[in-house]
Design a protein around this motif. Structure first.
Motif, PDB file in Angstrom:
ATOM      1  N   ASP A 104       5.954   1.980  12.290  1.00 37.14           N
ATOM      2  CA  ASP A 104       7.029   0.496  12.007  1.00 37.14           C
ATOM      3  C   ASP A 104       6.268  -0.603  12.532  1.00 37.14           C
ATOM      4  N   TYR A 105       4.996  -0.487  12.676  1.00 36.11           N
ATOM      5  CA  TYR A 105       4.425  -1.784  13.482  1.00 36.11           C
ATOM      6  C   TYR A 105       4.285  -2.717  12.515  1.00 36.11           C
ATOM      7  N   THR A 106       4.230  -4.141  13.146  1.00 36.50           N
ATOM      8  CA  THR A 106       4.149  -5.312  12.031  1.00 36.50           C
ATOM      9  C   THR A 106       2.571  -5.186  11.555  1.00 36.50           C
ATOM     10  N   PHE A 107       2.177  -5.569  10.583  1.00 37.71           N
ATOM     11  CA  PHE A 107       1.259  -5.695   9.678  1.00 37.71           C
ATOM     12  C   PHE A 107       1.312  -6.956   8.713  1.00 37.71           C
ATOM     13  N   ALA A 108       0.723  -7.902   8.784  1.00 39.74           N
ATOM     14  CA  ALA A 108       0.638  -9.048   8.069  1.00 39.74           C
ATOM     15  C   ALA A 108      -0.694  -9.410   7.159  1.00 39.74           C
ATOM     16  N   ASN A 135       3.223  -9.599   1.541  1.00 43.84           N
ATOM     17  CA  ASN A 135       3.897  -9.413   2.765  1.00 43.84           C
ATOM     18  C   ASN A 135       5.312  -8.857   2.468  1.00 43.84           C
ATOM     19  N   SER A 136       5.695  -9.096   1.069  1.00 43.37           N
ATOM     20  CA  SER A 136       7.068  -8.502   0.814  1.00 43.37           C
ATOM     21  C   SER A 136       7.095  -7.027   0.618  1.00 43.37           C
ATOM     22  N   LEU A 137       6.040  -6.287   0.617  1.00 49.33           N
ATOM     23  CA  LEU A 137       5.653  -4.996   0.607  1.00 49.33           C
ATOM     24  C   LEU A 137       5.981  -4.324   2.023  1.00 49.33           C
ATOM     25  N   GLN A 141       2.424   0.055   2.910  1.00 46.16           N
ATOM     26  CA  GLN A 141       1.763  -0.296   1.634  1.00 46.16           C
ATOM     27  C   GLN A 141       0.756  -1.627   1.972  1.00 46.16           C
ATOM     28  N   LYS A 142       1.293  -2.249   2.735  1.00 47.39           N
ATOM     29  CA  LYS A 142       0.239  -3.510   2.935  1.00 47.39           C
ATOM     30  C   LYS A 142      -0.763  -3.135   3.758  1.00 47.39           C
ATOM     31  N   PHE A 173      -0.726   3.957  -2.900  1.00 45.31           N
ATOM     32  CA  PHE A 173      -1.506   2.995  -3.620  1.00 45.31           C
ATOM     33  C   PHE A 173      -0.895   2.559  -5.047  1.00 45.31           C
ATOM     34  N   GLN A 174      -0.649   3.779  -5.645  1.00 43.32           N
ATOM     35  CA  GLN A 174       0.159   3.533  -7.120  1.00 43.32           C
ATOM     36  C   GLN A 174       1.418   2.817  -6.875  1.00 43.32           C
ATOM     37  N   LYS A 175       2.109   3.013  -5.845  1.00 39.49           N
ATOM     38  CA  LYS A 175       3.709   2.881  -5.704  1.00 39.49           C
ATOM     39  C   LYS A 175       3.406   1.421  -5.167  1.00 39.49           C
ATOM     40  N   SER A 176       2.384   0.954  -4.491  1.00 33.75           N
ATOM     41  CA  SER A 176       2.230  -0.422  -3.763  1.00 33.75           C
ATOM     42  C   SER A 176       1.899  -1.135  -5.323  1.00 33.75           C
TER      43      SER A 176
END
Length: 196
Positions: A104-108, A135-137, A141-142, A173-176
């Motif tokens: 649950d870390y931030t990844f932008a 960034n909405s993912l 996934q991001k 990846f497919q879900k993303s």
């Protein structure tokens, strides 16, 4: 971003480093520093902290040079080591809850709008829109999209960096991509990601 020196064979340098050649480790660091720094900034956006963590990773590598094993992909391995090191450091400093270590870390995701590379306003708009959609993912996934398209890692390497099975990485990846398709015209998305 700085270009990697041409002709650097990271696997060969890794062999030399393991044999005690500190210059080989220095060449690995010089070659991969831009990728590691960019990756670190995506995980936690404090420049000095990221630089310190990269330096500590390489200092620790030197201490382990006589006992460290072979790695199939040096870049993928170092991305994983940097991520683990950063999360431990953040946890130790009480800047992150234990739950953050579990994913649950931030990844932008950001794209640089370098005026030499992107000359038309329409292209800038497309990149900003893609950035917003990415960034909405969800965070994982991001991270996967970043590793696949920005770092050009294979699914095996992504699975290792993200601590997933290969099939799980492929499914994520497919879900993303399915999520991206819902929010972005497919033709535009494919042209931006794949350059087609």
């Amino acid at each position: 971003m700085k270009k990697r020196p041409a002709g650097i064979d990271e696997k060969h340098l890794w062999q030399e480093y393991r044999a005690g050649n500190i210059l080989a480790l220095g060449n690995i660091m010089q070659s991969l520093y831009p990728d590691l720094f960019h990756w670190g900034m995506r995980l936690y956006g404090e420049r000095e902290f990221v630089k310190d963590c990269i330096q500590e990773v390489f200092l620790n590598l030197w201490k382990l040079h006589g006992t460290i094993g072979e790695v199939e992909n040096v870049k993928g391995y170092l991305l994983m080591v940097l991520k683990i090191h950063m999360l431990r450091e953040l946890s130790d400093k009480n800047q992150m809850l234990q739950a953050c270590i579990d994913d649950d870390y931030t990844f932008a995701v950001e794209f640089s709008a370098d005026s030499q590379m992107i000359e038309e306003e329409h292209e800038i708009y497309q990149f900003r829109t893609l950035e917003k959609v990415l960034n909405s993912l969800p965070q994982r996934q991001k991270e996967l999209i970043y590793l696949r398209f920005y770092q050009n890692l294979s699914f095996e390497q992504i699975a290792s960096v993200m601590n997933l099975g290969r099939q799980s990485a492929y499914n994520l990846f497919q879900k993303s991509l399915n999520s991206l398709r819902k929010n972005w015209p497919v033709v535009v998305l494919l042209s931006l990601l794949f350059g087609v």
